[in-house]
Design a protein around this motif. Structure first.
Motif, PDB file in Angstrom:
ATOM      1  N   ALA A   1       0.829  -1.209   0.000  1.00 42.73           N
ATOM      2  CA  ALA A   1       0.000   0.000   0.000  1.00 42.73           C
ATOM      3  C   ALA A   1       0.864   1.260   0.000  1.00 42.73           C
ATOM      4  CB  ALA A   1      -0.931  -0.006   1.208  1.00 42.73           C
ATOM      5  N   VAL A   2       1.906   1.271   0.837  1.00 44.16           N
ATOM      6  CA  VAL A   2       2.813   2.430   0.887  1.00 44.16           C
ATOM      7  C   VAL A   2       3.538   2.587  -0.443  1.00 44.16           C
ATOM      8  CG1 VAL A   2       4.813   3.454   2.034  1.00 44.16           C
ATOM      9  CG2 VAL A   2       3.129   2.202   3.374  1.00 44.16           C
ATOM     10  N   GLY A   3       3.984   1.472  -1.013  1.00 47.13           N
ATOM     11  CA  GLY A   3       4.680   1.527  -2.305  1.00 47.13           C
ATOM     12  C   GLY A   3       3.797   2.072  -3.410  1.00 47.13           C
ATOM     13  N   ILE A   4       2.543   1.637  -3.458  1.00 48.04           N
ATOM     14  CA  ILE A   4       1.599   2.144  -4.466  1.00 48.04           C
ATOM     15  C   ILE A   4       1.355   3.630  -4.248  1.00 48.04           C
ATOM     16  CG2 ILE A   4      -0.803   2.037  -5.252  1.00 48.04           C
ATOM     17  CD1 ILE A   4      -0.733  -0.976  -4.669  1.00 48.04           C
ATOM     18  N   GLY A   5       1.214   4.031  -2.978  1.00 42.72           N
ATOM     19  CA  GLY A   5       1.003   5.447  -2.677  1.00 42.72           C
ATOM     20  C   GLY A   5       2.162   6.314  -3.140  1.00 42.72           C
ATOM     21  N   LEU A   6       3.389   5.866  -2.869  1.00 47.12           N
ATOM     22  CA  LEU A   6       4.566   6.627  -3.305  1.00 47.12           C
ATOM     23  C   LEU A   6       4.666   6.690  -4.819  1.00 47.12           C
ATOM     24  CD1 LEU A   6       7.320   5.448  -0.766  1.00 47.12           C
ATOM     25  CD2 LEU A   6       6.235   7.695  -0.906  1.00 47.12           C
ATOM     26  N   ALA A   7       4.340   5.589  -5.489  1.00 51.02           N
ATOM     27  CA  ALA A   7       4.392   5.571  -6.955  1.00 51.02           C
ATOM     28  C   ALA A   7       3.404   6.574  -7.540  1.00 51.02           C
ATOM     29  CB  ALA A   7       4.090   4.164  -7.468  1.00 51.02           C
TER      30      ALA A   7
END
Length: 483
Positions: free
Chosen positions: A91-97
Motif C-alpha cells: 500500500a505504501v509503495g503504491i502510494g509513493l508511486a
C-alpha cells in the motif's frame, strides 16, 4: 424495501444523508441536524464499539480453544503478521508511486511554493536538530528571492506571536505531543503495551483492543490445554455468549441504514454551514485529494478483488463486492475499523465462507495492526507536503517513509483521524515540519472514510486468503438478500 439487500439499503441511507446535509445547510437547519439527527449516529457507533470488545474477546477464545494443535496457532500468527506486513508495504509503495507520478504539490501556484520553501528553510534554520534539505538548494541565500525572504521573516514573527497565543488549544500542538509520546517509546514498547495491567481496564471505556486480543489468546490457549471435563462448561458459556453477541450484531444491522443516514448528516453538518463551504472543502486541496483518492480506490476496486478472484475462483470480482459491501459501506460511514469489526466478521464468516477459527483471530489482529489505507495516506500526504514546499525527497528518504509508515500503522488506533498523529512521526522521520499536518485538516475527515474502507477490505482479503491456505474456506453458493 424489505426485500432489498442490506448493502442497497445502506447505500440509500448514505445518499439520503448527503442530500439532507446539503438541504439543511442551504436552509440553515444545520443546528437542528446536529441536535436532533447526529445523536443517533453517535448512538450507532457506541453500540458497535460496545459490541466489538466482547465479540473480539469471545470469538478469539472460542476459536483458539477449539484448536487441537496449539502449534498451529503460532504458525497462523506468523502467517497473519507476514500477510499484513506485505499488504501494508504494498500500500505504501503504491502510494509513493502515484504521488511521484502525479506530483499533486506542483499543481499549486509556483510563487506560493517558493514562499513555502523559504518558510521551510527558515524553520530548519531555527531548529538545529533538523537535518538540512538534501537537495542542495538554498533559497535564503539566493539574491533573487530577497524580497520573499524579508516577507517570510515578517510572516514568521507574526505566526510565532499567534502560535504563542493559542498554543494550549492548538490541535497541531496536541497531535505533536501525542506523536512525541509515541515516538519516544522504546523498541519493545509495542509488546509491553500488549499486556494489560488490569484486564477489566482493557475492556473499559478506553478499551485497548491489542490488550483484549492478548488476554483472549492467553485464555483460549489455556482452555485448549485443559481436559474437556474440567473446562467444558466454560467453553459452552463462551460459545453461547458469542452467539448472543452475533445476534446483537444482526439486530443492530437491521437499523443500520437509518443510523448511517444520521451519522453522515451529522458529519457533514459539522464540517460546513453552507453548500458552498462543503464544496470548498474538496476544492481547496483538490490535487492532493484526487491523488490520494485514486490510490485508495485502486486498492478497493482493483488490487483486493482481483487478487481474491484470481486465487479463489468462486469469488468473482462482482461476488467479492456483493459479499463485502455491508462492511465496506459501514466502514465509510463510521471511519472506524474497530466499530466496523462486528459487521466485518459477519460478512467474512457468513458471506465469504471463512471459518470462525480463522476470522476470530485474523480480523481482530487486522483491525488493530493492519492499516493499509492509513499507510498509503501517510505516504501520499508526506510527499505532497514536501512537493508543496519545493522539497525534493531523496530515494533514501522515501524508503524511510515506507519503513516508518509501515511501523506507524501498527500503532495507529482503529478510530477516526488517528493517522494524523502517526503522520507527524513520519514527517519527523524525513526532517519535515510536523506543523504541516494542519494543511490537510480540511479534507482529512472525508478522506478518512475512504481510508477506513481500504483498511476493512484489506483485513477481509487477508483473512480470506489465509483461510484458503489453511483449508478453512467454504464459500457459500449465494448471499441471502436480507444479509
Amino acid at each position: 424495501m424489505k426485500k432489498l439487500p442490506l448493502h442497497i439499503k445502506i447505500i440509500i441511507g448514505l445518499a439520503l444523508g448527503i442530500i439532507w446535509a446539503f438541504v439543511s445547510s442551504y436552509l440553515g437547519w444545520n443546528q437542528f441536524t446536529i441536535d436532533w439527527i447526529d445523536p443517533f449516529g453517535k448512538i450507532f457507533i457506541r453500540i458497535l464499539k460496545a459490541i466489538a470488545v466482547p465479540l473480539v474477546l469471545l470469538s478469539i477464545i472460542s476459536g483458539v480453544s477449539s484448536l487441537t494443535d496449539i502449534n498451529r496457532l503460532g504458525k497462523l500468527g506468523l502467517k497473519t503478521i507476514s500477510f499484513y506486513l506485505a499488504s501494508t508495504i504494498l500500500a505504501v509503495g503504491i502510494g509513493l508511486a502515484i504521488v511521484n507520478l502525479v506530483q499533486p504539490g506542483k499543481f499549486v501556484n509556483e510563487d506560493q511554493r517558493v514562499k513555502n520553501r523559504i518558510k521551510y528553510e527558515l524553520w530548519v534554520k531555527n531548529n538545529p536538530d533538523v537535518p538540512k534539505p538534501k537537495d542542495g538548494r538554498s533559497f535564503l541565500t539566493d539574491a533573487k528571492f530577497d524580497d520573499k525572504v524579508s516577507s517570510a521573516i515578517s510572516d514568521q514573527v507574526m505566526d510565532s506571536l499567534r502560535a504563542a497565543a493559542i498554543q494550549t488549544d492548538s490541535k497541531v500542538s496536541k497531535l505533536s505531543e501525542s506523536a512525541d509520546e509515541t515516538s519516544s517509546k522504546g523498541p519493545l514498547q509495542f509488546f509491553v503495551d500488549m499486556v494489560p495491567e488490569n484486564v477489566f481496564g482493557a475492556f473499559g471505556s478506553n478499551s485497548n483492543m491489542l490488550q483484549v486480543i492478548a488476554f483472549a489468546l492467553f485464555f483460549g490457549i489455556c482452555l485448549a490445554m485443559l481436559p474437556n471435563d474440567k473446562v467444558g462448561g466454560v467453553i459452552s458459556f463462551v460459545n453461547g455468549a458469542n452467539e448472543v453477541i452475533l445476534k446483537m450484531v444482526d439486530i443492530t444491522m437491521k437499523a443500520a441504514p437509518f443510523f448511517v443516514f444520521a451519522l453522515l448528516s451529522g458529519v457533514i453538518a459539522k464540517m460546513a454551514d453552507t453548500p458552498a463551504e462543503v464544496l470548498q472543502i474538496f476544492k481547496g486541496l483538490g490535487s492532493y485529494s484526487v491523488t490520494l483518492l485514486g490510490g485508495l480506490l485502486f486498492m478497493i476496486f482493483v488490487l483486493y478483488p482481483v487478487i481474491t478472484s484470481l486465487i479463489i475462483k468462486k469469488l468473482s470480482y462482482k461476488e467479492f463486492f456483493k459479499r463485502m459491501s455491508p462492511a465496506q459501506f459501514l466502514a465509510f460511514s463510521t471511519s472506524s475499523s474497530a466499530a466496523t469489526l462486528p459487521v466485518t466478521m459477519e460478512c467474512v464468516e457468513e458471506n465469504m465462507g471463512v471459518s470462525k477459527k480463522i476470522s476470530s483471530f485474523v480480523l481482530p489482529v487486522g483491525a488493530t495492526v493492519n492499516m493499509d489505507g492509513t499507510s498509503m495516506y501517510q505516504a501520499v500526504a508526506v510527499v505532497f507536503l514536501a512537493q508543496l514546499h519545493m522539497v525534493d525527497l531523496t530515494l533514501g528518504q522515501q524508503l524511510t517513509i515506507v519503513l516508518t509508515a509501515t511501523l506507524a500503522s501498527i500503532g495507529s488506533a482503529a478510530v477516526p483521524s488517528a493517522g494524523l498523529v502517526m503522520m507527524i512521526i513520519v514527517l519527523n522521520s524525513v526532517g519535515l515540519n510536523p506543523a504541516w499536518v494542519a494543511i490537510i485538516f480540511p479534507v482529512d475527515r472525508i478522506l478518512d472514510m475512504f481510508r477506513t474502507v481500504v483498511n476493512v477490505t484489506g483485513d477481509a482479503t487477508v483473512s480470506t486468503l489465509i483461510a484458503k491456505s489453511e483449508g478453512e474456506l467454504n464459500v457459500p453458493d449465494d448471499v441471502p438478500a436480507n444479509k
